[in-house]
Motif scaffolding. Structure first.
Motif, PDB file in Angstrom:
ATOM      1  N   PHE A  11      21.769  39.204  50.020  1.00 46.12           N
ATOM      2  CA  PHE A  11      21.705  37.915  48.708  1.00 46.12           C
ATOM      3  C   PHE A  11      22.008  36.053  49.342  1.00 46.12           C
ATOM      4  O   PHE A  11      21.990  35.754  48.539  1.00 46.12           O
ATOM      5  N   SER A  12      23.893  36.265  48.786  1.00 49.87           N
ATOM      6  CA  SER A  12      24.590  35.529  48.945  1.00 49.87           C
ATOM      7  C   SER A  12      24.081  34.317  50.067  1.00 49.87           C
ATOM      8  O   SER A  12      24.419  33.695  50.072  1.00 49.87           O
ATOM      9  N   LYS A  13      24.149  35.355  51.187  1.00 47.87           N
ATOM     10  CA  LYS A  13      23.387  33.608  52.298  1.00 47.87           C
ATOM     11  C   LYS A  13      22.205  33.679  52.267  1.00 47.87           C
ATOM     12  O   LYS A  13      22.161  32.632  52.730  1.00 47.87           O
ATOM     13  N   TYR A  14      21.019  33.919  51.586  1.00 48.88           N
ATOM     14  CA  TYR A  14      19.705  33.162  51.475  1.00 48.88           C
ATOM     15  C   TYR A  14      20.144  32.742  49.531  1.00 48.88           C
ATOM     16  O   TYR A  14      18.385  32.663  49.094  1.00 48.88           O
ATOM     17  N   LYS A  15      20.700  32.836  49.038  1.00 50.72           N
ATOM     18  CA  LYS A  15      20.500  32.662  47.835  1.00 50.72           C
ATOM     19  C   LYS A  15      20.125  31.323  47.544  1.00 50.72           C
ATOM     20  O   LYS A  15      19.632  31.187  46.210  1.00 50.72           O
ATOM     21  N   TYR A  16      20.075  30.465  48.051  1.00 49.88           N
ATOM     22  CA  TYR A  16      18.846  29.179  47.370  1.00 49.88           C
ATOM     23  C   TYR A  16      17.336  29.815  47.795  1.00 49.88           C
ATOM     24  O   TYR A  16      16.527  29.647  46.963  1.00 49.88           O
ATOM     25  N   ARG A  17      17.163  30.585  48.434  1.00 53.75           N
ATOM     26  CA  ARG A  17      15.906  31.154  48.159  1.00 53.75           C
ATOM     27  C   ARG A  17      15.471  32.026  47.687  1.00 53.75           C
ATOM     28  O   ARG A  17      14.342  31.783  46.652  1.00 53.75           O
TER      29      ARG A  17
END
Length: 609
Positions: A11-17
């Motif tokens: 979730f942190s890796k794709y936080k912007y999405r």
């Protein structure tokens, strides 16, 4: 839920999405929540006309609506009744289109994010599988490993995508609905939401049951997958022993256990939706009843438009609230699956590189000193006080009966296991101080149990040296005495060998495996009983070719047969993990010990054939 905390890194890796997805969920429900207010306005407008009036709403009446709805109503508040109906219908259509557009973006962010997470998680699990040591694979079935990387990851994806999306959607729609319901009429809000505590209690108890049953189902699915995988891999053995019916019966028993548990879970989950429908129905009826009585009794602030508005709020809550059960079920299944995934991800390999492990060129000098080794999961003491000195360029044979510990020596030299006592040195450096991948890349190994991939013969030969030219492949095939047989196939070196080389004979598979080792042209080679499936003539041809190839290379040939034509510098005879004899062929024959007996028996068997 603590099991799912390991997903936070994704979730942190794709936080912007993910953040955009949350925003789109909020916007989707915001534009949806305006429709009940406009509908209530239209109903009141109709009632007003039926009473023979057409009065615009006052500021006090507009206070309960959202500011966008207020602006819309103020825009045509003084229009005729027909225009109000027309404009309201068009605006409701526009609001639905806007909400649908943001719903599309919502799915394009959160659902697509879940697919990225699924890809990353599968890659992480696969990479971790490859880091685990040989001992791990001896205690875990292939079917279970496959199930965790496929079925379990898929269930976790249902949490990172649909479950998260529906949960946020539920929170948004309930938040908006409660805000405007309470703002409009506290009494009707309490009446409309009164069945929800009963619903919450039902969800709590049913979720507990679902969690337990989900774990049981996943375990049964692993057993079923393992059963199927072993059947497919061993189909030739099954057919040769005419055990198709027995295997089918075994599969049916496993399948029936899985089916019964899956049906039991389905029945439990089926409680959710009727419960939701019942609670929503009760909420709608009580709202209409209480609101209608207030209108009949001329309670201040009560009107038919408000009842219509609340009924629409309840209907809007129907799917999100009914999805609580579905979302909770997906979450509970994800918890069970992630727990199984974490079991493996948290399993650390026993064979790891030491800190500051060295990457040196292996010259071929090997020193094995007082080595003892016991297999950790069986307790078999395979190697006992083993000592052996091999100099660069020497050819050494390790001979012994089945179970004498020969293959274990090869496994220790490749550091598939670590010794319990003693040491193994390469050019004076302990193997545990060297990078394991560096050692393995510099040693060619032909295992006893030949494994070919479902690929072409050419790609199988150059498996360990992808950049090898076709000419190098042909040369290796000639050295392994398999070149001419390959050229007799219709597709020659482009022939697909099938799963585990099923389309080839045992001897052909062994020789392709030898060619795969020879093409690396290493300084050191280990052959582990790799000529057991070839005839004597082919064996002699391969040995003659190897003799030329192995010049200036350190070679260890592990076998239960005696190659009298091969001039070994040293022959080590093993029995029950011990070195019982050691020397050249001539010196061992003079001892007339175990080596002499094995040689005599082999000669008698050859003459008998």
């Amino acid at each position: 839920m603590t099991q799912l905390s390991t997903l936070n890194k994704y979730f942190s890796k794709y936080k912007y999405r993910f953040t955009l997805g949350v925003l789109f969920v909020i916007l989707t429900n915001y534009f949806r929540i305006l429709a009940p207010q406009l509908t209530g306005f239209v109903v009141n407008a109709v009632v007003t006309v039926l009473k023979g009036k057409n009065e615009p709403l006052t500021d006090a009446q507009l206070h309960n609506y959202d500011f966008i709805v207020v602006k819309i109503i103020q825009w045509f508040n003084n229009e005729s009744f027909q225009h109000k109906i027309l404009y309201t219908g068009l605006i409701l259509l526009i609001l639905a289109l806007i909400s649908g557009f943001f719903m599309f973006l919502m799915r394009q962010t959160i659902i697509v994010m879940s697919r990225y997470i699924e890809y990353d998680q599968k890659s992480e699990i696969f990479a971790h599988y490859q880091q685990l040591d040989t001992g791990f694979y001896k205690t875990h079935s292939t079917g279970d490993l496959m199930n965790r990387i496929s079925e379990d990851v898929s269930r976790v994806r249902m949490y990172t995508g649909p479950a998260i999306m529906y949960f946020i959607n539920l929170a948004a729609i309930i938040g908006f609905s409660l805000f405007f319901m309470i703002r409009s009429d506290v009494k009707l809000t309490i009446v409309a939401l009164s069945p929800l505590p009963i619903l919450a209690i039902t969800i709590y108890f049913v979720n507990t049951i679902i969690n337990k049953k989900s774990e049981r189902i996943q375990a049964l699915l692993s057993d079923l997958t393992t059963n199927a995988q072993e059947t497919y891999s061993g189909i030739r053995v099954i057919k040769s022993f005419v055990q198709e019916k027995a295997m089918l019966r075994f599969f049916k028993n496993n399948s029936e256990a899985y089916r019964n548990n899956a049906l039991s879970l389905a029945k439990t989950e089926a409680i959710y939706f009727p419960s939701m429908s019942l609670m929503i129905g009760l909420s709608t009826l009580t709202t209409i009843l209480v609101g209608g009585l207030d209108v009949v009794n001329n309670v201040p602030g009560a009107d038919l438009g408000k009842i219509a508005e609340f009924v629409l709020y309840i209907q809007m809550l129907t799917f999100p609230v009914s999805a609580i059960g579905w979302t909770a079920s997906m979450t509970q299944r994800a918890v069970a699956s992630q727990r199984r995934i974490n079991e493996f991800l948290l399993t650390q390999p026993n064979i790891v590189d030491a800190e500051n492990a060295m990457d040196i060129k292996v010259e071929g000098n090997i020193s094995i000193n007082n080595v003892n080794f016991t297999y950790p999961h069986t307790g078999i003491h395979a190697i006992k006080n083993f000592n052996l000195q091999i100099n660069k360029g020497e050819k050494v044979a390790i001979i012994g009966k089945t179970g004498s510990g020969k293959t274990t020596i090869a496994q220790l030299l490749l550091r598939m296991y670590d010794v319990n006592e003693g040491s193994i040195l390469y050019d004076g450096t302990n193997v545990q101080q060297l990078q394991k991948n560096s050692i393995r890349s510099q040693i060619s190994y032909v295992p006893q149990d030949v494994f070919l991939f479902s690929d072409t013969i050419k790609n199988n030969i150059r498996f360990g040296l992808k950049e090898a030219s076709d000419e190098a492949v042909f040369t290796a095939a000639k050295q392994a005495n398999i070149y001419h047989e390959i050229n007799q196939f219709d597709e020659k070196f482009e022939t697909m060998v099938g799963e585990r080389g099923v389309t080839l004979s045992g001897g052909q598979k062994q020789r392709i495996s030898i060619a795969r080792a020879l093409i690396k042209n290493p300084s050191m080679v280990i052959f582990d009983d790799c000529l057991s499936a070839v005839d004597a003539k082919t064996e002699n041809a391969i040995i003659s070719s190897l003799y030329e190839y192995l010049k200036n290379k350190t070679a260890i040939i592990i076998t239960h047969r005696i190659f009298a034509l091969f001039n070994f510098d040293k022959i080590v005879v093993m029995d029950e993990g011990n070195v019982v004899e050691q020397g050249t062929h001539e010196s061992l024959m003079q001892l007339k010990g175990l080596y002499y007996s094995m040689y005599q028996n082999q000669q008698e068997n050859n003459s008998g054939e």
